[in-house]
Scaffold this motif. Sequence first.
Motif, mmCIF file in Angstrom:
data_model
loop_
_atom_site.group_PDB
_atom_site.id
_atom_site.type_symbol
_atom_site.label_atom_id
_atom_site.label_comp_id
_atom_site.label_asym_id
_atom_site.label_seq_id
_atom_site.Cartn_x
_atom_site.Cartn_y
_atom_site.Cartn_z
ATOM 1 N N HIS A 18 52.622 38.660 55.250
ATOM 2 C CA HIS A 18 53.350 37.654 54.470
ATOM 3 C C HIS A 18 54.703 38.191 53.993
ATOM 4 C CE1 HIS A 18 50.115 34.742 54.400
ATOM 5 N NE2 HIS A 18 49.256 35.682 53.993
ATOM 6 N N VAL A 19 54.706 39.414 53.487
ATOM 7 C CA VAL A 19 55.956 39.995 53.003
ATOM 8 C C VAL A 19 56.908 40.220 54.174
ATOM 9 C CG1 VAL A 19 57.023 41.872 51.705
ATOM 10 C CG2 VAL A 19 54.728 41.099 51.093
ATOM 11 N N ARG A 20 56.371 40.633 55.321
ATOM 12 C CA ARG A 20 57.214 40.819 56.502
ATOM 13 C C ARG A 20 57.868 39.505 56.906
ATOM 14 N NH1 ARG A 20 58.025 43.755 61.435
ATOM 15 N NH2 ARG A 20 59.992 42.851 62.128
ATOM 16 N N ARG A 21 57.121 38.399 56.884
ATOM 17 C CA ARG A 21 57.704 37.104 57.228
ATOM 18 C C ARG A 21 58.785 36.703 56.226
ATOM 19 N NH1 ARG A 21 52.479 35.872 59.300
ATOM 20 N NH2 ARG A 21 51.723 35.135 57.262
ATOM 21 N N PHE A 22 58.551 37.019 54.939
ATOM 22 C CA PHE A 22 59.569 36.721 53.921
ATOM 23 C C PHE A 22 60.868 37.459 54.226
ATOM 24 C CE2 PHE A 22 61.750 38.230 50.095
ATOM 25 C CZ PHE A 22 62.129 37.023 49.526
ATOM 26 N N HIS A 23 60.770 38.756 54.479
ATOM 27 C CA HIS A 23 61.973 39.550 54.761
ATOM 28 C C HIS A 23 62.673 39.066 56.020
ATOM 29 C CE1 HIS A 23 60.299 43.083 52.190
ATOM 30 N NE2 HIS A 23 61.157 42.365 51.503
ATOM 31 N N ASP A 24 61.909 38.713 57.044
ATOM 32 C CA ASP A 24 62.507 38.195 58.276
ATOM 33 C C ASP A 24 63.223 36.876 58.029
ATOM 34 O OD1 ASP A 24 61.645 40.345 59.734
ATOM 35 O OD2 ASP A 24 59.896 39.323 60.602
ATOM 36 N N MET A 25 62.614 36.015 57.239
ATOM 37 C CA MET A 25 63.242 34.725 56.933
ATOM 38 C C MET A 25 64.563 34.914 56.202
ATOM 39 S SD MET A 25 59.996 32.370 55.742
ATOM 40 C CE MET A 25 61.073 30.994 55.340
ATOM 41 N N MET A 26 64.579 35.812 55.221
ATOM 42 C CA MET A 26 65.798 36.043 54.452
ATOM 43 C C MET A 26 66.910 36.610 55.338
ATOM 44 S SD MET A 26 65.320 35.081 51.287
ATOM 45 C CE MET A 26 66.484 35.998 50.266
ATOM 46 N N GLU A 27 66.548 37.547 56.185
ATOM 47 C CA GLU A 27 67.545 38.156 57.064
ATOM 48 C C GLU A 27 68.076 37.148 58.072
ATOM 49 O OE1 GLU A 27 68.081 42.273 59.580
ATOM 50 O OE2 GLU A 27 66.120 41.311 59.593
ATOM 51 N N ALA A 29 68.144 33.895 57.876
ATOM 52 C CA ALA A 29 68.938 32.842 57.226
ATOM 53 C C ALA A 29 70.359 33.324 56.975
ATOM 54 C CB ALA A 29 68.279 32.421 55.922
ATOM 55 N N TYR A 30 70.491 34.566 56.533
ATOM 56 C CA TYR A 30 71.829 35.085 56.238
ATOM 57 C C TYR A 30 72.672 35.187 57.504
ATOM 58 C CZ TYR A 30 75.625 38.070 54.699
ATOM 59 O OH TYR A 30 76.872 38.576 54.438
ATOM 60 N N PHE A 31 72.074 35.644 58.600
ATOM 61 C CA PHE A 31 72.844 35.873 59.816
ATOM 62 C C PHE A 31 72.916 34.651 60.729
ATOM 63 C CE2 PHE A 31 71.892 40.344 58.734
ATOM 64 C CZ PHE A 31 73.181 40.836 58.772
ATOM 65 N N ASN A 32 72.273 33.569 60.371
ATOM 66 C CA ASN A 32 72.273 32.371 61.208
ATOM 67 C C ASN A 32 73.627 31.669 61.139
ATOM 68 O OD1 ASN A 32 71.801 30.034 62.610
ATOM 69 N ND2 ASN A 32 70.240 29.246 61.218
ATOM 70 N N PRO A 33 74.400 31.646 62.239
ATOM 71 C CA PRO A 33 75.728 31.016 62.189
ATOM 72 C C PRO A 33 75.659 29.504 62.031
ATOM 73 C CG PRO A 33 75.183 31.622 64.433
ATOM 74 C CD PRO A 33 74.098 32.191 63.567
ATOM 75 N N ASP A 34 74.513 28.910 62.318
ATOM 76 C CA ASP A 34 74.391 27.456 62.224
ATOM 77 C C ASP A 34 74.429 26.969 60.780
ATOM 78 O OD1 ASP A 34 74.181 27.292 64.970
ATOM 79 O OD2 ASP A 34 71.985 27.344 64.953
ATOM 80 N N THR A 35 74.204 27.857 59.819
ATOM 81 C CA THR A 35 74.263 27.454 58.422
ATOM 82 C C THR A 35 75.619 27.777 57.802
ATOM 83 O OG1 THR A 35 73.435 29.575 57.576
ATOM 84 C CG2 THR A 35 71.797 27.899 58.176
ATOM 85 N N GLU A 40 83.159 33.998 60.798
ATOM 86 C CA GLU A 40 84.103 34.245 59.702
ATOM 87 C C GLU A 40 83.883 33.224 58.601
ATOM 88 O OE1 GLU A 40 85.996 36.861 59.598
ATOM 89 O OE2 GLU A 40 85.283 37.487 61.573
ATOM 90 N N PHE A 41 82.646 33.155 58.111
ATOM 91 C CA PHE A 41 82.308 32.138 57.124
ATOM 92 C C PHE A 41 82.761 32.546 55.725
ATOM 93 C CE2 PHE A 41 78.752 35.057 57.293
ATOM 94 C CZ PHE A 41 78.440 35.268 55.961
ATOM 95 N N ARG A 42 82.842 31.527 54.879
ATOM 96 C CA ARG A 42 83.199 31.763 53.478
ATOM 97 C C ARG A 42 81.916 31.791 52.658
ATOM 98 N NH1 ARG A 42 87.501 28.282 49.818
ATOM 99 N NH2 ARG A 42 87.147 29.376 47.843
ATOM 100 N N TRP A 43 81.645 32.921 52.024
ATOM 101 C CA TRP A 43 80.392 33.101 51.286
ATOM 102 C C TRP A 43 80.608 32.608 49.859
ATOM 103 C CZ3 TRP A 43 75.706 33.189 52.623
ATOM 104 C CH2 TRP A 43 74.684 33.751 51.848
ATOM 105 N N THR A 50 73.635 25.189 49.589
ATOM 106 C CA THR A 50 73.451 23.913 50.272
ATOM 107 C C THR A 50 73.280 24.059 51.770
ATOM 108 O OG1 THR A 50 75.823 23.477 50.648
ATOM 109 C CG2 THR A 50 74.891 22.829 48.505
ATOM 110 N N ARG A 51 73.561 25.255 52.309
ATOM 111 C CA ARG A 51 73.485 25.401 53.764
ATOM 112 C C ARG A 51 72.581 26.547 54.202
ATOM 113 N NH1 ARG A 51 79.536 25.089 56.005
ATOM 114 N NH2 ARG A 51 78.369 24.758 57.938
ATOM 115 N N THR A 52 72.659 27.683 53.500
ATOM 116 C CA THR A 52 71.886 28.854 53.917
ATOM 117 C C THR A 52 70.517 28.895 53.236
ATOM 118 O OG1 THR A 52 73.936 30.085 54.286
ATOM 119 C CG2 THR A 52 71.904 31.362 54.108
#
Length: 276
Positions: A18-27, A29-35, A40-43, A50-52
Amino acid sequence: ALLNAFHLSFYGPKAGSHVRRFHDMMENAYFNPDTKDGPEFRWDWETIWTRTYTKTFIQKAMGELRQAVEAADGEEPYATRARKTLEGFLPFEQAGAKFHNMGKVTNAAIKIQAGTNAPTIDGIPNEPFWKDAATADGFMDSFAIYKPKSSTRFQFARDNDHLYVAVEADAPAGNEEWHLDLPPGSRDGYVWNNESCELFLVQGKKKYHFLFGPKDILMDYVQPDLDNELHLDEAAKWNCPGLVYKSKTESPTQWTAELAIPLKSLDLATPTKTAP
């Protein structure tokens, strides 16, 4: 393999996945360019909440940590480790809840009247000139989710030659001294790290920015084109010609200020009506 081994050994065979899936989801989401708007996105807050890290995403991700806590219940040291991991990410969940339900922010328009008998710029806006000045107050954070801890009041007036600005700023309750690490009268230092107010004058793509605080600390700069990157060191070389600024510390919990900004120093359209 190393991550799998870590999660299995640190959180145990029941909670580790479960914790492994959490960490994978967070990583992911951050690197997903679709969000975002490409690499060169603006953080900023909008990208983050609203997107990530959307409401649905946070519920699902935090759900994995809660399942980890349930799975490890009664098995030490795994139960304590899973619980501490969940507790560590609760502020993330709480921040998301605030921003996903932020209040509606509306801009208020004010009309600046022309006046005569210009005030003396001494930092104390108590002259008759300010009686009919336009007022802006009731400020809040950009998201309308945090309760203001202090109040700030702006006043605006003009004549044919100047824009006049007055400020009254109160400290949060219990504050006994202002945060000031710039020397009195400092020009173009990092005013935003000190107790201060800010004023933006924008027309089209040009922006003038004034930052000022107690003890006459001041910074001013111009950004010629908002579509281009701001180089602050270069922009701050501009000092508004003819600007007069003065502040006054009324008490340990209040300071006031006055500015006189020459209209001819700003490459902005002139007022449509002249003073009497």
